[in-house]
Design a protein around this motif. Structure first.
Motif, PDB file in Angstrom:
ATOM      1  N   CYS B  55     -62.802  97.202   4.555  1.00  0.00           N
ATOM      2  CA  CYS B  55     -62.321  97.909   5.733  1.00  0.00           C
ATOM      3  C   CYS B  55     -62.443  99.420   5.588  1.00  0.00           C
ATOM      4  O   CYS B  55     -61.841 100.164   6.359  1.00  0.00           O
ATOM      5  CB  CYS B  55     -60.879  97.520   6.027  1.00  0.00           C
ATOM      6  SG  CYS B  55     -59.789  97.970   4.669  1.00  0.00           S
ATOM      7  N   ALA B  56     -63.205  99.898   4.621  1.00  0.00           N
ATOM      8  CA  ALA B  56     -63.386 101.353   4.485  1.00  0.00           C
ATOM      9  C   ALA B  56     -64.169 101.861   5.688  1.00  0.00           C
ATOM     10  O   ALA B  56     -65.185 101.276   6.067  1.00  0.00           O
ATOM     11  CB  ALA B  56     -64.138 101.664   3.200  1.00  0.00           C
ATOM     12  N   SER B  57     -63.704 102.961   6.282  1.00  0.00           N
ATOM     13  CA  SER B  57     -64.322 103.406   7.531  1.00  0.00           C
ATOM     14  C   SER B  57     -65.753 103.887   7.320  1.00  0.00           C
ATOM     15  O   SER B  57     -66.527 103.936   8.261  1.00  0.00           O
ATOM     16  CB  SER B  57     -63.479 104.497   8.176  1.00  0.00           C
ATOM     17  OG  SER B  57     -63.394 105.601   7.302  1.00  0.00           O
ATOM     18  N   ASP B  58     -66.106 104.240   6.093  1.00  0.00           N
ATOM     19  CA  ASP B  58     -67.496 104.654   5.872  1.00  0.00           C
ATOM     20  C   ASP B  58     -68.352 103.526   5.291  1.00  0.00           C
ATOM     21  O   ASP B  58     -69.489 103.750   4.891  1.00  0.00           O
ATOM     22  CB  ASP B  58     -67.541 105.895   4.965  1.00  0.00           C
ATOM     23  CG  ASP B  58     -66.907 105.618   3.602  1.00  0.00           C
ATOM     24  OD1 ASP B  58     -66.331 104.517   3.421  1.00  0.00           O
ATOM     25  OD2 ASP B  58     -66.974 106.503   2.722  1.00  0.00           O
ATOM     26  N   SER B  59     -67.820 102.319   5.279  1.00  0.00           N
ATOM     27  CA  SER B  59     -68.574 101.182   4.743  1.00  0.00           C
ATOM     28  C   SER B  59     -69.825 100.919   5.580  1.00  0.00           C
ATOM     29  O   SER B  59     -69.757 100.744   6.804  1.00  0.00           O
ATOM     30  CB  SER B  59     -67.676  99.934   4.762  1.00  0.00           C
ATOM     31  OG  SER B  59     -68.480  98.766   4.809  1.00  0.00           O
ATOM     32  N   ALA B  60     -70.968 100.896   4.924  1.00  0.00           N
ATOM     33  CA  ALA B  60     -72.232 100.680   5.642  1.00  0.00           C
ATOM     34  C   ALA B  60     -72.293  99.284   6.248  1.00  0.00           C
ATOM     35  O   ALA B  60     -72.773  99.103   7.370  1.00  0.00           O
ATOM     36  CB  ALA B  60     -73.414 100.906   4.706  1.00  0.00           C
ATOM     37  N   THR B  61     -71.783  98.290   5.525  1.00  0.00           N
ATOM     38  CA  THR B  61     -71.853  96.929   6.077  1.00  0.00           C
ATOM     39  C   THR B  61     -70.918  96.788   7.278  1.00  0.00           C
ATOM     40  O   THR B  61     -71.258  96.142   8.264  1.00  0.00           O
ATOM     41  CB  THR B  61     -71.466  95.861   5.024  1.00  0.00           C
ATOM     42  OG1 THR B  61     -70.268  96.278   4.380  1.00  0.00           O
ATOM     43  CG2 THR B  61     -72.564  95.641   4.006  1.00  0.00           C
ATOM     44  N   LEU B  62     -69.749  97.427   7.202  1.00  0.00           N
ATOM     45  CA  LEU B  62     -68.823  97.352   8.334  1.00  0.00           C
ATOM     46  C   LEU B  62     -69.415  98.064   9.553  1.00  0.00           C
ATOM     47  O   LEU B  62     -69.359  97.549  10.677  1.00  0.00           O
ATOM     48  CB  LEU B  62     -67.462  97.972   7.953  1.00  0.00           C
ATOM     49  CG  LEU B  62     -66.396  97.951   9.040  1.00  0.00           C
ATOM     50  CD1 LEU B  62     -66.146  96.532   9.548  1.00  0.00           C
ATOM     51  CD2 LEU B  62     -65.089  98.562   8.537  1.00  0.00           C
ATOM     52  N   ARG B  63     -69.999  99.228   9.316  1.00  0.00           N
ATOM     53  CA  ARG B  63     -70.599  99.954  10.434  1.00  0.00           C
ATOM     54  C   ARG B  63     -71.764  99.167  11.037  1.00  0.00           C
ATOM     55  O   ARG B  63     -71.946  99.141  12.264  1.00  0.00           O
ATOM     56  CB  ARG B  63     -71.061 101.331   9.982  1.00  0.00           C
ATOM     57  CG  ARG B  63     -69.883 102.284   9.758  1.00  0.00           C
ATOM     58  CD  ARG B  63     -70.344 103.668   9.383  1.00  0.00           C
ATOM     59  NE  ARG B  63     -69.227 104.609   9.329  1.00  0.00           N
ATOM     60  CZ  ARG B  63     -69.371 105.925   9.318  1.00  0.00           C
ATOM     61  NH1 ARG B  63     -70.574 106.457   9.354  1.00  0.00           N
ATOM     62  NH2 ARG B  63     -68.316 106.711   9.273  1.00  0.00           N
ATOM     63  N   ALA B  64     -72.539  98.508  10.181  1.00  0.00           N
ATOM     64  CA  ALA B  64     -73.650  97.693  10.694  1.00  0.00           C
ATOM     65  C   ALA B  64     -73.118  96.536  11.536  1.00  0.00           C
ATOM     66  O   ALA B  64     -73.660  96.218  12.606  1.00  0.00           O
ATOM     67  CB  ALA B  64     -74.496  97.165   9.537  1.00  0.00           C
ATOM     68  N   ALA B  65     -72.025  95.937  11.081  1.00  0.00           N
ATOM     69  CA  ALA B  65     -71.433  94.818  11.837  1.00  0.00           C
ATOM     70  C   ALA B  65     -70.861  95.312  13.170  1.00  0.00           C
ATOM     71  O   ALA B  65     -70.922  94.613  14.186  1.00  0.00           O
ATOM     72  CB  ALA B  65     -70.343  94.146  11.007  1.00  0.00           C
ATOM     73  N   TYR B  66     -70.314  96.532  13.151  1.00  0.00           N
ATOM     74  CA  TYR B  66     -69.816  97.145  14.391  1.00  0.00           C
ATOM     75  C   TYR B  66     -70.964  97.298  15.389  1.00  0.00           C
ATOM     76  O   TYR B  66     -70.844  96.921  16.559  1.00  0.00           O
ATOM     77  CB  TYR B  66     -69.168  98.500  14.059  1.00  0.00           C
ATOM     78  CG  TYR B  66     -69.160  99.510  15.188  1.00  0.00           C
ATOM     79  CD1 TYR B  66     -68.194  99.460  16.189  1.00  0.00           C
ATOM     80  CD2 TYR B  66     -70.127 100.532  15.249  1.00  0.00           C
ATOM     81  CE1 TYR B  66     -68.187 100.406  17.218  1.00  0.00           C
ATOM     82  CE2 TYR B  66     -70.124 101.465  16.260  1.00  0.00           C
ATOM     83  CZ  TYR B  66     -69.160 101.400  17.253  1.00  0.00           C
ATOM     84  OH  TYR B  66     -69.153 102.320  18.269  1.00  0.00           O
ATOM     85  N   HIS B  67     -72.086  97.852  14.928  1.00  0.00           N
ATOM     86  CA  HIS B  67     -73.224  98.055  15.838  1.00  0.00           C
ATOM     87  C   HIS B  67     -73.758  96.730  16.369  1.00  0.00           C
ATOM     88  O   HIS B  67     -74.080  96.609  17.550  1.00  0.00           O
ATOM     89  CB  HIS B  67     -74.339  98.829  15.125  1.00  0.00           C
ATOM     90  CG  HIS B  67     -74.079 100.308  15.076  1.00  0.00           C
ATOM     91  ND1 HIS B  67     -74.084 101.098  16.204  1.00  0.00           N
ATOM     92  CD2 HIS B  67     -73.782 101.138  14.045  1.00  0.00           C
ATOM     93  CE1 HIS B  67     -73.820 102.353  15.882  1.00  0.00           C
ATOM     94  NE2 HIS B  67     -73.612 102.407  14.566  1.00  0.00           N
ATOM     95  N   GLU B  68     -73.812  95.744  15.505  1.00  0.00           N
ATOM     96  CA  GLU B  68     -74.327  94.443  15.938  1.00  0.00           C
ATOM     97  C   GLU B  68     -73.399  93.811  16.984  1.00  0.00           C
ATOM     98  O   GLU B  68     -73.847  93.252  17.987  1.00  0.00           O
ATOM     99  CB  GLU B  68     -74.448  93.519  14.718  1.00  0.00           C
ATOM    100  CG  GLU B  68     -75.447  92.402  14.919  1.00  0.00           C
ATOM    101  CD  GLU B  68     -75.430  91.444  13.736  1.00  0.00           C
ATOM    102  OE1 GLU B  68     -75.315  90.232  13.982  1.00  0.00           O
ATOM    103  OE2 GLU B  68     -75.485  91.938  12.577  1.00  0.00           O
ATOM    104  N   GLY B  69     -72.105  93.941  16.746  1.00  0.00           N
ATOM    105  CA  GLY B  69     -71.132  93.409  17.700  1.00  0.00           C
ATOM    106  C   GLY B  69     -71.209  94.141  19.032  1.00  0.00           C
ATOM    107  O   GLY B  69     -71.163  93.532  20.103  1.00  0.00           O
TER     108      GLY B  69
END
Lengths: 358, 338
Positions: B55-69
């Motif tokens: 859940c780190a706000s700078d996490s690349a995988t989280l940001r990628a999942a955000y964009h995909e969603g």
């Protein structure tokens, strides 16, 4: 141009007009904007029989109009988010003046005169702030803008002078828009419409909000009975899976009463009431739904539905002695019992009653 | 008082219909609506699981999942009727435009007060709608001020609550389509939401037009502002630099819907194909300005304005050619909305 703003002192005055104008076909009972077959727009005077008494070209699509209480003068408003309003001499169609909304404001399409005819009140949007305003125009000074005050909410639409002559009733539709974004609605999930009673000095005297469950019921149009009862028509902005009342009656100091037809008939309205009117005897109230191609009439005493009439693209409606005259986007004009006229015009949203103005 | 006939009917024109509206509805549901919402639930499921793990706000995988969603939502965001309108689901997924800054305000309040509502999905569903969905998540992942508030631990829990709520809403929408709404549209009935196949076509037609209108007036109109006063900071999802991306994904999906609706009417189909290709082609030329920051200067503004005009051009074909061909054009007053 004071000389052009002549008092209309009965028929004697009309006969002095240089141009025959509509005086040769009679005095209009209503005003309505319309679109012509070649795509231009106009304002027309109509009689209760559905005859056109005059037409005046408009530079863009109109919406509603307001009639001066004494002079044969009307102000026609541009459709939202328009910035112009035309002051017209209704005897011959001369355009006396064009009102322009001040910087940072646009008109919503409705206006009302003070009882003595000295002030015009217009519903406006302060679009940067997203707040409703009522603009004040001094007619004795050739419609000079003299001030404004809060409408008591967001997205004020229709407004009417109450019979006491000292209060305005304002339908704050609750919907925020901005002219840069056309007619896109910007705040539906948090909209909060209300019905506000405002003194002519801008003091909010009373406000009615519907229950939270109905916060997406945009209060848009008004009709006022001589005893001060206000009828308000609404437009539902939420899910269409359930039906909601689209008509309310309110007397100051009491709770609003919401009127509905049977669920199936209510469903037909498509969540959208375009106009509202009270019959002159005060016994009936009607709303129109151009989306549902239907008109609903209710008994004001019992609150029960008394008639349902189908008419394609019906929207404009005004009072007759014991019923209503309505207009449609297909050019038809009718009463509850018969079709009275048809014109090669698309009648716009509102049929403004001016029969009390003479 | 005089008694009036309860139902008098006149002035009602009967439209002629030579096409097969049921087939159009069927294809739209099977090839556009259901696949679109299925993709959305897949993407929001991934987003939720990713946030649970990182859940780190700078996490690349989280940001990628955000964009995909977000992409998956944009592809269905025009389908604003029925299941998306129940329980404020669509607004919960995407609270925009936010003219009064409710999203940052609500998030700040949650974070600074460490509101325990984030610990429970039902409680979180009840907090301000502005603190839900992709735009709240965007603030949590990309906005410096929001990221400077409160503790990392609380913001982490908040990110998980938001992604969990996004996934819950996406699944609720898809479930409603599967368990009733698709059938409601396919089988019109006298007492149903759709009385005829044509009424269901009209709903899809309206959704196409309002989807285009939203791109034209809100997604582009808001940052464009006026020539004297451009508003680059009002661009949608500018913090994660996906303002243009939102429009291209939405347009591509709207083109699919337009193609389905025009399948039986060759003339509008041809016009629409050309008009969409013009707009999508021009959009690729804007790729160096993903958040429309360029509207602040004359050159950049012109390019964005041209995209807006191309979308307006699509709309006019929809309204002037497709609508009459499908016989679903609403009346002068019915369309007015005032």
């Amino acid at each position: 141009m004071v000389t052009r703003r002549r008092m209309l002192a009965g028929l004697a005055a009309t006969s002095l007009l240089p141009s025959a104008g509509w005086s040769s076909v009679g005095t209009p009972d209503y005003l309505s904007a319309a679109r012509t077959q070649n795509g231009t727009y106009l304002l027309a005077g109509l009689t209760v029989a559905g005859e056109i008494t005059f037409t005046i070209p408009l530079p863009a699509r109109g919406h509603a109009a307001a009639a001066h209480p004494e002079r044969a003068e009307a102000v026609a408003f541009a459709r939202r988010p328009g910035t112009f309003a035309l002051v017209m001499d209704c005897r011959d169609g001369t355009i006396i003046l064009t009102l322009t909304a001040p910087e940072g404001r646009h008109f919503y399409g409705h206006g009302a005169f003070s009882a003595d005819g000295s002030t015009l009140f217009t519903s406006e949007n302060d679009y940067e702030a997203g707040e409703g305003r009522i603009g004040l125009w001094d007619i004795t000074q050739n419609y000079t803008r003299i001030g404004e005050f809060s409408s008591g909410g967001v997205g004020p639409h229709d407004l009417k002078l109450m019979p006491d002559g000292e209060t305005l009733v304002v339908a704050n539709g609750g919907i925020e828009t901005h002219p840069d974004m056309g007619r896109s609605k910007l705040n539906i999930p948090v909209m909060q419409p209300n019905l506000s009673y405002v003194s002519l000095a801008g003091e909010i005297l009373e406000q009615i909000e519907l229950t939270a469950r109905l916060h997406k019921n945009s209060i848009r149009h008004l009709a006022v009975r001589q005893d001060g009862m206000v009828a308000f028509a609404m437009q539902w902005q939420g899910s269409k899976s359930d039906t909601h009342p689209l008509l309310g009656l309110h007397q100051r100091g009491s709770k609003a009463k919401l009127l509905s037809a049977s669920p199936k008939a209510q469903q037909q309205l498509q969540g959208y009431a375009g106009s509202v009117a009270l019959s002159n005897d005060g016994g009936l109230v009607a709303i129109t739904s151009p989306r549902g191609n239907v008109l609903h009439v209710f008994d004001t005493e019992t609150g029960q539905p008394s008639a349902i009439l189908s008419a394609k693209d019906v929207c404009g409606i005004g009072p007759t002695a014991t019923g209503f005259l309505f207009t449609t986007g297909t050019g038809h004009i009718g009463t509850l019992s018969e079709e009275t006229a048809q014109h090669p015009l698309q009648w716009d949203n509102h049929l403004i009653d001016i029969s009390h103005n003479r | 008082m005089r008694l009036l006939a309860l139902t008098t009917s006149f002035l009602l024109a009967q439209p002629a219909w030579a096409l097969d509206p049921a087939a159009l509805v069927d294809t739209a549901i099977n090839s556009h609506i259901l696949p679109g919402f299925t993709t959305l639930t897949e993407a929001t499921g991934t987003l939720k699981n990713t946030a649970t793990e990182d859940c780190a706000s700078d996490s690349a995988t989280l940001r990628a999942a955000y964009h995909e969603g977000f992409d998956a939502w944009m592809a269905v965001s025009h389908l604003r009727f029925g299941p998306t309108e129940e329980d404020e689901r669509a607004f919960s997924l995407a609270f925009w435009p936010d003219t009064k800054g409710f999203t940052p305000k609500s998030l700040s309040k949650l974070i600074t007060s460490e509101d325990p509502a984030v610990l429970n999905a039902e409680a979180f569903a009840e907090v301000s709608i502005a603190a839900h969905g992709f735009f709240a998540l965007e603030f949590l992942l990309y906005d410096d001020r929001i990221q400077s508030l409160g503790s990392d631990a609380y913001r982490c829990t908040l990110i998980q609550a938001v992604t969990n709520d996004i996934d819950r809403n996406a699944n609720a929408i898809l479930a409603d389509w599967h368990t009733g709404y698709a059938d409601l549209m396919r089988t019109p009935s006298k007492d149903g939401r759709y009385t005829t196949d044509l009424a269901a076509v009209a709903e899809l037609f309206k959704t196409l037009d309002t989807g285009l209108q939203f791109n034209e007036e809100a997604r582009l109109g808001r940052p464009l502002g006026t020539f004297d006063k451009p508003r680059p900071l009002r661009a949608e999802a500018r913090r994660s630099e996906r303002s243009l991306q939102n429009i291209t994904v939405s347009l591509a999906s709207l083109e699919q819907l337009a193609r389905i609706l025009a399948a039986q009417t060759p003339t509008p189909a041809k016009s629409l194909k050309g008009a969409f290709s013009l707009a999508l082609g021009h959009a690729t030329e804007l790729e160096d300005d993903p958040s429309f920051a360029g509207v602040a200067n004359i050159q950049g503004r012109l390019r964005v304005e041209i995209l807006q005009q191309y979308i307006g051009n699509i709309r006019s074909f929809v309204l002037l050619e497709l609508g009459p061909a499908l016989d679903v054009t609403a009346g002068f007053n019915a369309l007015d909305g005032d």
